[in-house]
Design a protein around this motif. Structure first.
Motif, PDB file in Angstrom:
ATOM      1  N   GLU A 100      36.194  40.007  46.614  1.00  0.00           N
ATOM      2  CA  GLU A 100      35.202  40.102  47.684  1.00  0.00           C
ATOM      3  C   GLU A 100      34.110  39.057  47.494  1.00  0.00           C
ATOM      4  OE1 GLU A 100      32.077  43.389  49.617  1.00  0.00           O
ATOM      5  OE2 GLU A 100      32.858  43.672  47.594  1.00  0.00           O
ATOM      6  N   PHE A 101      33.894  38.265  48.521  1.00  0.00           N
ATOM      7  CA  PHE A 101      32.782  37.321  48.510  1.00  0.00           C
ATOM      8  C   PHE A 101      31.464  38.088  48.435  1.00  0.00           C
ATOM      9  CE2 PHE A 101      30.201  33.753  49.564  1.00  0.00           C
ATOM     10  CZ  PHE A 101      29.252  34.204  50.471  1.00  0.00           C
ATOM     11  N   VAL A 102      30.524  37.591  47.611  1.00  0.00           N
ATOM     12  CA  VAL A 102      29.227  38.242  47.469  1.00  0.00           C
ATOM     13  C   VAL A 102      28.106  37.372  48.036  1.00  0.00           C
ATOM     14  CG1 VAL A 102      27.522  39.133  45.844  1.00  0.00           C
ATOM     15  CG2 VAL A 102      29.954  39.563  45.458  1.00  0.00           C
ATOM     16  N   ALA A 103      27.999  36.155  47.530  1.00  0.00           N
ATOM     17  CA  ALA A 103      26.902  35.282  47.964  1.00  0.00           C
ATOM     18  C   ALA A 103      27.230  33.839  47.622  1.00  0.00           C
ATOM     19  CB  ALA A 103      25.592  35.691  47.303  1.00  0.00           C
ATOM     20  N   ALA A 104      26.611  32.915  48.363  1.00  0.00           N
ATOM     21  CA  ALA A 104      26.781  31.495  48.092  1.00  0.00           C
ATOM     22  C   ALA A 104      25.474  30.773  48.370  1.00  0.00           C
ATOM     23  CB  ALA A 104      27.900  30.906  48.940  1.00  0.00           C
ATOM     24  N   ILE A 105      25.293  29.658  47.676  1.00  0.00           N
ATOM     25  CA  ILE A 105      24.101  28.845  47.861  1.00  0.00           C
ATOM     26  C   ILE A 105      24.498  27.381  47.855  1.00  0.00           C
ATOM     27  CG2 ILE A 105      23.583  28.879  45.365  1.00  0.00           C
ATOM     28  CD1 ILE A 105      20.585  28.915  46.156  1.00  0.00           C
ATOM     29  N   GLY A 106      24.016  26.633  48.841  1.00  0.00           N
ATOM     30  CA  GLY A 106      24.335  25.230  48.930  1.00  0.00           C
ATOM     31  C   GLY A 106      23.516  24.394  47.963  1.00  0.00           C
ATOM     32  N   SER A 107      23.768  23.090  47.986  1.00  0.00           N
ATOM     33  CA  SER A 107      23.019  22.196  47.110  1.00  0.00           C
ATOM     34  C   SER A 107      21.527  22.241  47.447  1.00  0.00           C
ATOM     35  CB  SER A 107      23.551  20.769  47.217  1.00  0.00           C
ATOM     36  OG  SER A 107      23.500  20.318  48.556  1.00  0.00           O
ATOM     37  N   ILE A 108      21.233  22.551  48.697  1.00  0.00           N
ATOM     38  CA  ILE A 108      19.860  22.806  49.118  1.00  0.00           C
ATOM     39  C   ILE A 108      19.687  24.318  49.134  1.00  0.00           C
ATOM     40  CG2 ILE A 108      18.169  22.567  50.970  1.00  0.00           C
ATOM     41  CD1 ILE A 108      19.725  20.094  51.870  1.00  0.00           C
ATOM     42  N   SER A 109      18.757  24.810  48.360  1.00  0.00           N
ATOM     43  CA  SER A 109      18.629  26.256  48.156  1.00  0.00           C
ATOM     44  C   SER A 109      18.381  27.033  49.443  1.00  0.00           C
ATOM     45  CB  SER A 109      17.522  26.545  47.150  1.00  0.00           C
ATOM     46  OG  SER A 109      17.888  26.083  45.868  1.00  0.00           O
ATOM     47  N   ALA A 110      17.936  26.384  50.493  1.00  0.00           N
ATOM     48  CA  ALA A 110      17.688  27.105  51.736  1.00  0.00           C
ATOM     49  C   ALA A 110      18.987  27.559  52.395  1.00  0.00           C
ATOM     50  CB  ALA A 110      16.909  26.226  52.703  1.00  0.00           C
ATOM     51  N   ASP A 111      20.085  26.952  52.030  1.00  0.00           N
ATOM     52  CA  ASP A 111      21.385  27.284  52.601  1.00  0.00           C
ATOM     53  C   ASP A 111      22.021  28.401  51.782  1.00  0.00           C
ATOM     54  OD1 ASP A 111      24.580  25.534  52.818  1.00  0.00           O
ATOM     55  OD2 ASP A 111      23.845  27.343  53.827  1.00  0.00           O
ATOM     56  N   ARG A 112      21.806  29.656  52.194  1.00  0.00           N
ATOM     57  CA  ARG A 112      22.326  30.803  51.470  1.00  0.00           C
ATOM     58  C   ARG A 112      23.121  31.703  52.412  1.00  0.00           C
ATOM     59  NH1 ARG A 112      17.246  32.505  47.505  1.00  0.00           N
ATOM     60  NH2 ARG A 112      16.284  30.454  47.487  1.00  0.00           N
TER      61      ARG A 112
ATOM     62  N   SER B  24      27.295  20.676  44.409  1.00  0.00           N
ATOM     63  CA  SER B  24      28.279  21.739  44.628  1.00  0.00           C
ATOM     64  C   SER B  24      27.671  22.969  45.264  1.00  0.00           C
ATOM     65  CB  SER B  24      28.932  22.138  43.301  1.00  0.00           C
ATOM     66  OG  SER B  24      29.583  21.050  42.702  1.00  0.00           O
ATOM     67  N   ARG B  25      28.411  23.537  46.210  1.00  0.00           N
ATOM     68  CA  ARG B  25      28.028  24.857  46.700  1.00  0.00           C
ATOM     69  C   ARG B  25      28.519  25.862  45.682  1.00  0.00           C
ATOM     70  NH1 ARG B  25      29.385  25.968  52.679  1.00  0.00           N
ATOM     71  NH2 ARG B  25      31.473  25.469  51.942  1.00  0.00           N
ATOM     72  N   MET B  26      27.630  26.709  45.234  1.00  0.00           N
ATOM     73  CA  MET B  26      27.932  27.673  44.186  1.00  0.00           C
ATOM     74  C   MET B  26      27.841  29.090  44.746  1.00  0.00           C
ATOM     75  SD  MET B  26      28.502  25.705  41.613  1.00  0.00           S
ATOM     76  CE  MET B  26      28.618  26.978  40.357  1.00  0.00           C
ATOM     77  N   GLY B  27      28.458  30.025  44.042  1.00  0.00           N
ATOM     78  CA  GLY B  27      28.389  31.386  44.548  1.00  0.00           C
ATOM     79  C   GLY B  27      28.943  32.407  43.588  1.00  0.00           C
ATOM     80  N   TRP B  28      29.031  33.613  44.082  1.00  0.00           N
ATOM     81  CA  TRP B  28      29.556  34.746  43.326  1.00  0.00           C
ATOM     82  C   TRP B  28      30.578  35.502  44.183  1.00  0.00           C
ATOM     83  CZ3 TRP B  28      27.853  35.632  38.316  1.00  0.00           C
ATOM     84  CH2 TRP B  28      26.690  34.955  37.927  1.00  0.00           C
ATOM     85  N   PHE B  29      31.614  35.940  43.551  1.00  0.00           N
ATOM     86  CA  PHE B  29      32.483  36.918  44.166  1.00  0.00           C
ATOM     87  C   PHE B  29      32.716  38.026  43.155  1.00  0.00           C
ATOM     88  CE2 PHE B  29      36.491  36.077  41.994  1.00  0.00           C
ATOM     89  CZ  PHE B  29      36.445  34.734  41.653  1.00  0.00           C
ATOM     90  N   ARG B  30      33.243  39.146  43.598  1.00  0.00           N
ATOM     91  CA  ARG B  30      33.488  40.261  42.694  1.00  0.00           C
ATOM     92  C   ARG B  30      34.840  40.889  42.979  1.00  0.00           C
ATOM     93  NH1 ARG B  30      28.860  44.380  45.193  1.00  0.00           N
ATOM     94  NH2 ARG B  30      29.948  44.853  47.159  1.00  0.00           N
ATOM     95  N   GLN B  31      35.333  41.579  42.002  1.00  0.00           N
ATOM     96  CA  GLN B  31      36.599  42.278  42.166  1.00  0.00           C
ATOM     97  C   GLN B  31      36.557  43.583  41.402  1.00  0.00           C
ATOM     98  OE1 GLN B  31      40.131  39.959  41.314  1.00  0.00           O
ATOM     99  NE2 GLN B  31      41.306  41.245  42.725  1.00  0.00           N
ATOM    100  N   ALA B  32      36.772  44.657  42.131  1.00  0.00           N
ATOM    101  CA  ALA B  32      36.839  45.982  41.535  1.00  0.00           C
ATOM    102  C   ALA B  32      38.300  46.337  41.287  1.00  0.00           C
ATOM    103  CB  ALA B  32      36.191  47.001  42.465  1.00  0.00           C
ATOM    104  N   PRO B  33      38.568  47.245  40.352  1.00  0.00           N
ATOM    105  CA  PRO B  33      39.949  47.632  40.056  1.00  0.00           C
ATOM    106  C   PRO B  33      40.688  48.110  41.301  1.00  0.00           C
ATOM    107  CG  PRO B  33      38.472  48.493  38.396  1.00  0.00           C
ATOM    108  CD  PRO B  33      37.603  47.915  39.469  1.00  0.00           C
ATOM    109  N   GLY B  34      41.858  47.543  41.546  1.00  0.00           N
ATOM    110  CA  GLY B  34      42.676  47.959  42.674  1.00  0.00           C
ATOM    111  C   GLY B  34      42.216  47.446  44.022  1.00  0.00           C
ATOM    112  N   LYS B  35      41.195  46.583  44.017  1.00  0.00           N
ATOM    113  CA  LYS B  35      40.667  46.073  45.291  1.00  0.00           C
ATOM    114  C   LYS B  35      40.813  44.556  45.372  1.00  0.00           C
ATOM    115  CE  LYS B  35      37.318  49.745  46.179  1.00  0.00           C
ATOM    116  NZ  LYS B  35      35.913  50.055  46.551  1.00  0.00           N
TER     117      LYS B  35
END
Length: 120
Positions: free
Chosen positions: A46-58, A32-43
């Motif tokens: 937002e995508f933050v970062a992602a990493i593929g099954s191979i760690s070099a894919d960021r 699985s490609r995994m990642g982080w997103f964030r959400q601030a109040p009223g916004k």
């Protein structure tokens, strides 16, 4: 079904560092490609970062490039987000997710989120 549990959020000062962790279970994490997103109040979410099954894919959002680093440990089914030089604009709830697409960002599963607050 996938379960994702985030940890590591908190209240920090401008310029501080914080490390978020996410434990995954329920599917073939290694593929699985995994990642982080964030959400601030009223916004928008937002995508933050992602990493593929191979760690070099960021991938990173321009707003965090050079400050945040995403990593994964397939043996432990975990991902992490190392956040340095934190700014008030980084204040948000951060969600760990299984990333379906990066452009545009879309996600299949996500956790409950962990709050990050950067105080000036």
């Amino acid at each position: 079904q996938v379960q994702l549990v985030e940890s590591g959020g908190g209240l920090v000062q401008v310029g501080d560092s914080l490390r978020l962790s996410c434990a995954a279970s329920g599917r073939a994490f290694i593929w699985s490609r995994m990642g982080w997103f964030r959400q601030a109040p009223g916004k928008e979410r937002e995508f933050v970062a992602a990493i593929g099954s191979i760690s070099a894919d960021r991938n990173y959002a321009d707003s965090v490039k050079g400050r945040f680093t995403i990593s994964r440990d397939n043996a432990k089914s975990t991902i992490a987000l190392q956040m340095n030089s934190l700014k008030p604009d980084d204040t948000a709830v951060y969600y760990c997710a299984v990333v379906r697409t990066i452009k545009p960002p879309s996600y299949d599963y996500w956790g409950q989120g962990t709050q990050v607050t950067v105080s000036s």
